[in-house]
Design a protein around this motif. Structure first.
Motif, PDB file in Angstrom:
ATOM      1  N   LEU A 182      44.467  44.627  23.189  1.00  0.00           N
ATOM      2  CA  LEU A 182      44.635  45.702  24.145  1.00  0.00           C
ATOM      3  C   LEU A 182      43.407  45.725  25.045  1.00  0.00           C
ATOM      4  O   LEU A 182      42.282  45.776  24.566  1.00  0.00           O
ATOM      5  N   VAL A 183      43.613  45.644  26.339  1.00  0.00           N
ATOM      6  CA  VAL A 183      42.517  45.644  27.301  1.00  0.00           C
ATOM      7  C   VAL A 183      42.528  46.979  28.018  1.00  0.00           C
ATOM      8  O   VAL A 183      43.519  47.366  28.617  1.00  0.00           O
ATOM      9  N   ASP A 184      41.398  47.684  27.918  1.00  0.00           N
ATOM     10  CA  ASP A 184      41.264  48.948  28.649  1.00  0.00           C
ATOM     11  C   ASP A 184      39.935  48.937  29.379  1.00  0.00           C
ATOM     12  O   ASP A 184      39.246  47.923  29.438  1.00  0.00           O
ATOM     13  N   SER A 185      39.531  50.074  29.911  1.00  0.00           N
ATOM     14  CA  SER A 185      38.293  50.131  30.701  1.00  0.00           C
ATOM     15  C   SER A 185      37.067  49.886  29.860  1.00  0.00           C
ATOM     16  O   SER A 185      36.020  49.505  30.377  1.00  0.00           O
ATOM     17  N   GLU A 186      37.141  50.084  28.544  1.00  0.00           N
ATOM     18  CA  GLU A 186      35.992  49.872  27.663  1.00  0.00           C
ATOM     19  C   GLU A 186      35.859  48.409  27.263  1.00  0.00           C
ATOM     20  O   GLU A 186      34.873  48.021  26.685  1.00  0.00           O
ATOM     21  N   GLY A 187      36.846  47.583  27.482  1.00  0.00           N
ATOM     22  CA  GLY A 187      36.800  46.184  27.088  1.00  0.00           C
ATOM     23  C   GLY A 187      37.882  45.861  26.092  1.00  0.00           C
ATOM     24  O   GLY A 187      38.640  46.727  25.665  1.00  0.00           O
ATOM     25  N   PRO A 188      37.977  44.594  25.670  1.00  0.00           N
ATOM     26  CA  PRO A 188      39.045  44.186  24.772  1.00  0.00           C
ATOM     27  C   PRO A 188      38.821  44.683  23.339  1.00  0.00           C
ATOM     28  O   PRO A 188      37.701  44.719  22.864  1.00  0.00           O
TER      29      PRO A 188
END
Length: 192
Positions: A182-188
Motif C-alpha cells: 500500500l503506497v500512501d503519503s507516508e511511503g510504502p
C-alpha cells in the motif's frame, strides 16, 4: 544472491568471527593474567618459536601454499556473490531437436509489469523470474494506492495477468509470489 549462497555466507562469516573472537579473548586473558602472573609477563613468541622457521625449510612453502588456497577460496566466494537465482531467458519448446525459440526474462517481466500497471489504482509493479529455466517462478511486487480495490486486484493478478503469462509460456503452472504494498503519503508499507 540465492538462498544457499546467503546461508553459506552467514555460516562462514559467523564461524570466522567466532574463531577471531576466541583467539582475541585467549590472548587478552593471557595478558591480563588469567593463567597466573608468570605467563602474562612472558613473551608470546619464545626463542624456540622464533627460531622454528630457520630450522624447518618446509615452513615457508607450506605458508605460501596455504595463502594460495585461501586466495582461491576467497575468489570463489567473491564469484559466488555475483550469482543470482534470476533466470536470463526461457526456451518455449521442450524438444529442441528442430530448433528452439528463446525469450528473455526481461521481455516477459516487462510485459506482466505493464499489464498489472494498467490496473486501476496500481502505482507500480515489479516482476522477476527466479529459479531455473526448467522450473521458473515469478515474484511480483505490486504497489497500489489507497483507492484501489484490493480484492479485484488480487483476482486480476492471479486469474488474468499470471494466467496469460503461463499461457504465453505454454506451462501448466508457474509458481508465483505476489507482494502487495500500500503506497500512501507516508511511503510504502508491506501488507502481504
Amino acid at each position: 544472491m540465492n538462498r544457499r549462497a546467503a546461508g553459506l555466507n552467514r555460516f562462514g562469516l559467523t564461524l570466522l568471527g567466532a574463531l577471531l573472537l576466541a583467539g582475541g579473548a585467549l590472548v587478552l586473558a593471557r595478558a591480563l593474567g588469567a593463567w597466573g602472573a608468570g605467563p602474562s609477563r612472558e613473551r608470546l613468541l619464545t626463542d624456540g618459536l622464533r627460531g622454528f622457521p630457520d630450522d624447518n625449510a618446509w615452513l615457508w612453502p607450506t605458508v605460501a601454499a596455504v595463502a594460495v588456497v585461501a586466495a582461491l577460496l576467497g575468489l570463489a566466494w567473491l564469484l559466488a556473490q555475483g550469482r543470482s537465482e534470476r533466470v536470463q531467458g526461457l526456451s518455449l519448446e521442450d524438444d529442441r531437436s528442430e530448433g528452439s525459440t528463446r525469450i528473455s526474462s526481461s521481455a516477459l517481466t516487462a510485459a506482466i509489469e505493464q499489464e498489472v500497471d494498467d490496473f486501476p489504482g496500481v502505482e507500480k509493479s515489479r516482476a522477476r523470474l527466479l529459479g531455473t529455466r526448467e522450473h521458473p517462478r515469478l515474484v511480483l511486487t505490486v504497489s497500489y494506492g489507497a483507492r484501489a480495490d484490493l480484492a479485484a486486484l488480487r483476482r486480476y493478478v492471479a486469474n488474468s495477468a499470471v494466467a496469460r503469462l503461463r499461457s504465453a509460456l505454454d506451462r501448466e503452472s508457474l509458481p508465483t509470489v505476489v507482494r502487495l504494498r500500500l503506497v500512501d503519503s507516508e511511503g510504502p508499507r508491506s501488507l502481504a
